[in-house]
Design an enzyme around this catalytic site. Structure first.
Site, PDB file in Angstrom:
ATOM      1  N   ARG A   1       0.870  -1.177   0.000  1.00  0.00           N
ATOM      2  CA  ARG A   1       0.000   0.000   0.000  1.00  0.00           C
ATOM      3  C   ARG A   1       0.905   1.224   0.000  1.00  0.00           C
ATOM      4  O   ARG A   1       2.117   1.113   0.083  1.00  0.00           O
ATOM      5  CB  ARG A   1      -1.011  -0.010   1.157  1.00  0.00           C
ATOM      6  N   GLY A   2       0.261   2.398  -0.080  1.00  0.00           N
ATOM      7  CA  GLY A   2       1.050   3.624  -0.193  1.00  0.00           C
ATOM      8  C   GLY A   2       1.276   3.921  -1.672  1.00  0.00           C
ATOM      9  O   GLY A   2       1.576   3.004  -2.458  1.00  0.00           O
TER      10      GLY A   2
ATOM     11  N   ASP B   1      -1.552  10.777  -1.819  1.00  0.00           N
ATOM     12  CA  ASP B   1      -1.893   9.703  -2.744  1.00  0.00           C
ATOM     13  C   ASP B   1      -2.193  10.242  -4.131  1.00  0.00           C
ATOM     14  O   ASP B   1      -2.020   9.538  -5.124  1.00  0.00           O
ATOM     15  CB  ASP B   1      -3.093   8.922  -2.191  1.00  0.00           C
TER      16      ASP B   1
ATOM     17  N   ASN C   1      -5.017  12.689   0.705  1.00  0.00           N
ATOM     18  CA  ASN C   1      -4.182  11.843   1.567  1.00  0.00           C
ATOM     19  C   ASN C   1      -5.122  11.092   2.509  1.00  0.00           C
ATOM     20  O   ASN C   1      -6.339  11.297   2.488  1.00  0.00           O
ATOM     21  CB  ASN C   1      -3.167  12.695   2.338  1.00  0.00           C
TER      22      ASN C   1
END
Ligand code: MRU
Length: 371
Positions: A54-55, A248, A258
């Site tokens: 993720r990220g 993001d 975000n």
């Protein structure tokens, strides 16, 4: 960055089997450090969708390697068609992080003019490796630029220690290495600056409590875990010198998506004259969107709010329910912080005001008619 003193990236090609990609299963951290092999585009999609990875940056890198894996199994006659389908499939894994579509489109553009499937596979791997290497390199550069902001605050303080608040995990686990929001912290630490990090737990998935704390612990950075609601109180009491978060997706006008809760931190920071910085590589900019309201916001399962997962005393990882059985839960994954609340963006090219003109000046090659 380091895990028990050994350097790791978050994704890499298996040296013994170049048709396998290795990742860390982040769902098990901080309790267990286990790696998983990805050998098909379906597995890459699942790893993104189910948040083994993720990220924004790491989602992008995984999508890049996912396209390489797709090229390995694509039929040689219809390989371009198969790759386009694989790209759409990967893009459907999660909606908000810009890096996902960016990486898929980058690989498609690289292989688009090639005929031989051997060439296509080779080129896809080279391009995926480049996406990963660039991600790490850009985060390192973000660290260098962001360090100057921390240094400036430290030099003005009588006690020198800089207190930084961060939300979610925009650390190396969210990228290939270094992280975006954490890179300036590591660079400042390396420059001998005394600092301390307030880590928002970041409900419901707890990326702060589980991942950011683990990362900072591994790197020996002083930090304290706080509830998501504590930041405003700490700012009112002069305990926060600056906020650094990741992103993001950021529009070319400087609105920042975000992890959910970021907007509230920005409001509290504004009210308390605390500088609020957003660290992001250019791969996170959406050059087609002029306003944050157009950013797709992921809705995740309500189970993530009604339950909580952790390790029991006996060492098993379990999920327990904390809300009444039939409750209706709405799980918004991200929110948008308007550019006016952002002190500046920290990118691989330097620190830039969160507005269209300044961003255009820093990334002139990205100009489009819309800019
Ligand atoms: O849902 P996630 O864990 O993929 O969300 C990403 C994040 O951790 C944050 O929003 C982060 O601050 C930005 S990603 C670099």
């Amino acid at each position: 960055m380091n895990v028990n003193g050994k350097h790791y990236r978050t994704i890499w090609v298996d040296q013994e089997d170049p048709e396998s990609i290795e990742i860390i299963d982040q769902r098990l951290l901080p309790h267990r450090f286990e790696t998983v092999k990805l050998q098909t585009v379906e597995q890459a999609h699942k790893a993104i969708r189910d948040m083994l990875v993720r990220g924004a940056g790491l989602i992008g890198a995984t999508a890049g390697y996912g396209m390489y894996l797709a090229s390995l199994s694509a039929g040689s006659k219809a390989i371009h068609n198969d790759l386009r389908e694989a790209g759409s499939f990967l893009k459907s894994a999660r909606p908000t992080a810009r890096n996902l579509a960016w990486a898929v489109d980058r690989i498609l553009a690289k292989v688009g003019h090639l005929d031989s499937s051997t060439e296509i596979r080779k080129t896809a791997l080279t391009a995926a490796n480049l996406i990963a290497d660039e991600d790490a390199q850009f985060c390192r550069q973000i660290g260098e630029h962001g360090r100057s902001l921390i240094e400036a605050i430290s030099s003005k303080k009588a006690h020198k220690r800089v207190n930084i608040l961060t939300h979610c995990n925009a650390g190396w686990l969210a990228f290939v290495d270094y992280g975006s929001a954490t890179a300036p912290i590591y660079a400042a630490r390396d420059a001998g600056i005394d600092l301390h990090v307030w880590v928002d737990e970041t409900r419901p998935w707890n990326q702060g409590a589980k991942l950011t704390c683990w990362e900072l612990q591994q790197e020996g950075i002083s930090h304290t875990l706080i509830t998501d609601n504590a930041g405003g109180h700490l700012m009112q009491h002069g305990e926060v010198d600056m906020v650094i978060v990741g992103s993001d997706r950021t529009t070319y006008t400087g609105d920042v998506a975000n992890k959910i809760g970021t907007y509230l931190k920005a409001l509290a920071a504004k009210d308390n004259q605390v500088p609020f910085y957003v660290a992001l590589p250019s791969s996170t900019f959406d050059w087609s969107l002029d306003r944050g309201a157009a950013i797709p916001i992921e809705m995740r399962s309500g189970d993530e709010i009604t339950s909580i997962t952790g390790q029991t005393k006996s060492g098993t990882i379990e999920t327990i329910r904390i809300a009444p059985e039939s409750v209706v839960a709405a799980n918004y994954g991200f929110d948008v912080t308007p550019a006016r609340l952002v002190s500046a963006l920290i990118t691989e090219r330097g620190i830039v005001k969160a507005d269209k003109t300044a961003i255009r000046k820093m990334f002139p090659e990205k100009n489009s008619d819309k800019l």
